[in-house]
Design a protein around this motif. Structure first.
Motif, mmCIF file in Angstrom:
data_model
loop_
_atom_site.group_PDB
_atom_site.id
_atom_site.type_symbol
_atom_site.label_atom_id
_atom_site.label_comp_id
_atom_site.label_asym_id
_atom_site.label_seq_id
_atom_site.Cartn_x
_atom_site.Cartn_y
_atom_site.Cartn_z
ATOM 1 N N ALA A 154 -1.157 14.083 -8.215
ATOM 2 C CA ALA A 154 -1.519 13.661 -6.861
ATOM 3 C C ALA A 154 -0.344 13.833 -5.903
ATOM 4 N N LEU A 155 0.841 13.438 -6.340
ATOM 5 C CA LEU A 155 2.027 13.560 -5.493
ATOM 6 C C LEU A 155 2.320 15.028 -5.181
ATOM 7 N N ALA A 156 2.171 15.884 -6.184
ATOM 8 C CA ALA A 156 2.392 17.319 -5.973
ATOM 9 C C ALA A 156 1.398 17.877 -4.967
ATOM 10 N N ARG A 157 0.158 17.466 -5.073
ATOM 11 C CA ARG A 157 -0.865 17.974 -4.151
ATOM 12 C C ARG A 157 -0.673 17.422 -2.742
ATOM 13 N N LEU A 158 -0.255 16.178 -2.648
ATOM 14 C CA LEU A 158 0.028 15.623 -1.325
ATOM 15 C C LEU A 158 1.137 16.408 -0.633
ATOM 16 N N ILE B 204 1.257 6.761 -1.299
ATOM 17 C CA ILE B 204 1.544 7.057 0.109
ATOM 18 C C ILE B 204 2.921 6.521 0.494
ATOM 19 N N ARG B 205 3.275 5.335 -0.010
ATOM 20 C CA ARG B 205 4.617 4.819 0.261
ATOM 21 C C ARG B 205 5.674 5.741 -0.326
ATOM 22 N N ARG B 206 5.428 6.235 -1.526
ATOM 23 C CA ARG B 206 6.356 7.171 -2.167
ATOM 24 C C ARG B 206 6.441 8.462 -1.356
ATOM 25 N N LEU B 207 5.301 8.966 -0.932
ATOM 26 C CA LEU B 207 5.261 10.197 -0.148
ATOM 27 C C LEU B 207 6.091 10.066 1.117
#
Length: 274
Positions: free
Chosen positions: A30-34, A58-61
Motif C-alpha cells: 500500500a505504501l509503495a502504491r501510494l 497516511i501519517r507515514r506517507l
C-alpha cells in the motif's frame, strides 16, 4: 544538573512514531502504491476495513514527504460536497472562496494554474472517509482533476475509505470519475504470523522486555482481532494495563481471555455489567 528522561511511549499507542510501526506485506504494498500515486500525480484510491491501518499509512506517507517538494493537505468531512472541497482548498491556497460552486471552481482553476506556474510545492491531497462523500463530489472530481483538456494532472488526489467505497465506485453513474482513477489498492488485515510479529515488534520498539506474550496469548489476540491493527492495539493495551504491577514474566492465554471478557462487559456484551 537534572537529567530529563524521555517519556515512555506505549507500544500500542498512536504516539509511536509511524516509521517504527510494523510493516505487513499489505502495508508495504500500500505504501509503495501510494508513493506511485504521488509520483504520477494520479487520482488514487485506498480502501481498507475499519481499524485496518489506513490512518497510520497516511501519517507515514505524509511524514516521509519532502517538505521542500510537497505540500500535504488532509481533508476529512462527512458528506463532503463540492463547495466544501473548493472552500478548503482555496483557503489553503490563500484565496477567499466564492459561495457559488461554479465560481469557486473557476477560482480553483486559476489559483492552481498560478501556483503551478510559480513553481510552488506540489499539493498532495488526501480525502479521508471518502465512502461518505456526496455523489455530487464524486462527480465533481472530473473537474477537479481535469487540466489542459484532460491532458495532465497537476497534483495527486487520494481517496481513502472503507470497503463501501469500492462498491460505490462500481455504480454506473460514477463511470466518468472511475475512468480517471490511475491506481487503486485495498489494504488487507494482517495474517496470523504477521499479527504475532506485529505484537513482538511493537514491544521491542517500546523497549519492553517483559512481559512476553505466550504463544497461546498471541493466538487468542489474533482470533479476537482477525489481524486488524486497531483491535490488536486495544486488546494488547488493555492486557498490559491489566498486568501492571503484577510483575509477570509472561502473558498467558488466560490473561487475554479475561481482558476480552471485561472489554465485552464494558460494551454491554455477553452478560451483566453489574
Amino acid at each position: 544538573m537534572t537529567t530529563l528522561t524521555a517519556p515512555v511511549v506505549q507500544p500500542f499507542s498512536k504516539e509511536l512514531n509511524t516509521s517504527c510501526c510494523f510493516e505487513s506485506r499489505s502495508y508495504k504494498e500500500a505504501l509503495a502504491r501510494l508513493n506511485l500515486m504521488i509520483q504520477n500525480r494520479y487520482l488514487g484510491v485506498l480502501t481498507g476495513e475499519v481499524g485496518g491501518g489506513k490512518s497510520t499509512l497516511i501519517r507515514r506517507l505524509f511524514a516521509d514527504l519532502d517538505d521542500m517538494t510537497y505540500a500535504p493537505i488532509y481533508l476529512c468531512k462527512a458528506g463532503l460536497k463540492p463547495r466544501d472541497f473548493y472552500g478548503a482548498m482555496l483557503t489553503h491556497m490563500g484565496v477567499e472562496p466564492c459561495y457559488n460552486v461554479g465560481k469557486a471552481r473557476q477560482q480553483w482553476e486559476e489559483a492552481l494554474q498560478a501556483r503551478t506556474a510559480q513553481g510552488e510545492r506540489m499539493m498532495v491531497v488526501v480525502v479521508d472517509e471518502a465512502h461518505e462523500m456526496s455523489d455530487a463530489m464524486l462527480s465533481e472530481l472530473r473537474f477537479v482533476m481535469n487540466h489542459n483538456m484532460d491532458s495532465c494532472s497537476l497534483f495527486p488526489l487520494i481517496l481513502v475509505g472503507q470497503p463501501e467505497l469500492r462498491k460505490i465506485l462500481r455504480l454506473k453513474k460514477h463511470e466518468a470519475t472511475v475512468q480517471r482513477i490511475g491506481m487503486q489498492y485495498h489494504l488487507t488485515a494482517m495474517t496470523k504470523e504477521e499479527t504475532y510479529g506485529y505484537i513482538r515488534h511493537h514491544m521491542k520498539v517500546a523497549q519492553m522486555d517483559k512481559p512476553l506474550f505466550a504463544e497461546g496469548a498471541l493466538q487468542r489476540v489474533f482470533a479476537a482481532s482477525q489481524g486488524l491493527p486497531r483491535v490488536t492495539n486495544q486488546i494488547c493495551t488493555q492486557t498490559l494495563l491489566d498486568v501492571t504491577n503484577k510483575d509477570l514474566e509472561v502473558i498467558e492465554e488466560s490473561h487475554i481471555a479475561r481482558v476480552l471478557a471485561d472489554m465485552d462487559r464494558q460494551r454491554g456484551i455477553g452478560g451483566s455489567s453489574s
